[in-house]
Design a protein around this motif. Structure first.
Motif, PDB file in Angstrom:
ATOM      1  N   THR A   2      15.987  41.655   0.766  1.00  0.00           N
ATOM      2  CA  THR A   2      16.041  40.911  -0.503  1.00  0.00           C
ATOM      3  C   THR A   2      16.852  39.624  -0.425  1.00  0.00           C
ATOM      4  N   LYS A   3      17.746  39.514   0.556  1.00  0.00           N
ATOM      5  CA  LYS A   3      18.608  38.327   0.600  1.00  0.00           C
ATOM      6  C   LYS A   3      18.179  37.296   1.645  1.00  0.00           C
ATOM      7  N   LEU A   4      17.704  37.736   2.784  1.00  0.00           N
ATOM      8  CA  LEU A   4      17.353  36.787   3.844  1.00  0.00           C
ATOM      9  C   LEU A   4      15.858  36.501   3.896  1.00  0.00           C
ATOM     10  N   LYS A   5      15.051  37.527   3.918  1.00  0.00           N
ATOM     11  CA  LYS A   5      13.606  37.338   4.111  1.00  0.00           C
ATOM     12  C   LYS A   5      12.946  36.420   3.080  1.00  0.00           C
ATOM     13  N   PRO A   6      13.327  36.465   1.801  1.00  0.00           N
ATOM     14  CA  PRO A   6      12.693  35.545   0.844  1.00  0.00           C
ATOM     15  C   PRO A   6      12.980  34.062   1.135  1.00  0.00           C
TER      16      PRO A   6
END
Length: 198
Positions: free
Chosen positions: A119-123
């Motif tokens: 939720t924090k890096l991949k988007p």
């Protein structure tokens, strides 16, 4: 391979590598800053020596135009060197403090990303091929901080800006001191060459 296609293990390795690279860069920068501080200490020592030579031989210098002015310039450069060394030490202390604060925030950010890649890096990953320097810069600039955490994102940028300002100020102080030292060295050589009529 595109950033979005990287596996979780590759992303974790990339984050760890990015942090280590930034940490190493800051460590090298600190060593350079310390060396410059040591150089300024030597400049002050030599400037003191030059002033001592001028004072000791002032009466022996007979054939030099602007003798008084050159001697006054040496005194001014000595005072400037002392001031610049003190200023460098004060600014360098603030600089190191801001860098440590930045690295601590960056470390927390890294841990946060490692804990929640989905939720924090991949988007925030791009469809472009992985370019490590670009990834490192985005990580450093806090671009992976979620949009809802605007205050922390702004604080990240402010600390980084302070580090940049202090770094530029240190370079300016060092450069001014080096120029003053070269002028002082030239004056001292002129004075020495004219002792007892040259």
């Amino acid at each position: 391979m595109k950033e979005k296609d990287l596996s979780d293990s590759d992303l974790k390795l990339l984050l760890e590598s990015a942090f280590q690279k930034l940490e190493k860069t800051e460590e090298i920068d600190s060593k350079i800053s310390t060396e410059k501080s040591n150089t300024l200490n030597w400049i002050l020592t030599l400037t003191t020596l030059f002033l001592g030579i001028g004072i000791q031989n002032f009466e022996s210098i007979t054939d030099l135009c602007f003798k008084e002015e050159l001697f006054i310039t040496e005194k001014i450069i000595f005072a400037l060197s002392v001031t610049m060394l003190i200023l460098y030490k004060i600014v360098n202390t603030s600089y190191e403090k801001q860098k440590k604060s930045f690295l601590a925030n960056l470390h927390t950010h890294k841990l946060e990303l490692l804990f929640d890649l989905k939720t924090k890096l991949k988007p925030n990953l791009t469809d472009e091929h992985t370019f490590i320097p670009s990834f490192i810069n985005r990580f450093r600039n806090g671009e992976f901080i979620p949009d809802y955490d605007k205050e922390r994102k702004e604080a990240f940028k402010i600390i980084d800006q302070k580090v940049g300002v202090y770094g530029k100020l240190l370079k300016l102080i060092y450069s001014v001191t080096m120029v003053a030292f070269i002028i002082n060295l030239t004056i001292t050589i002129m004075l020495i060459m004219n002792i007892n009529g040259g």
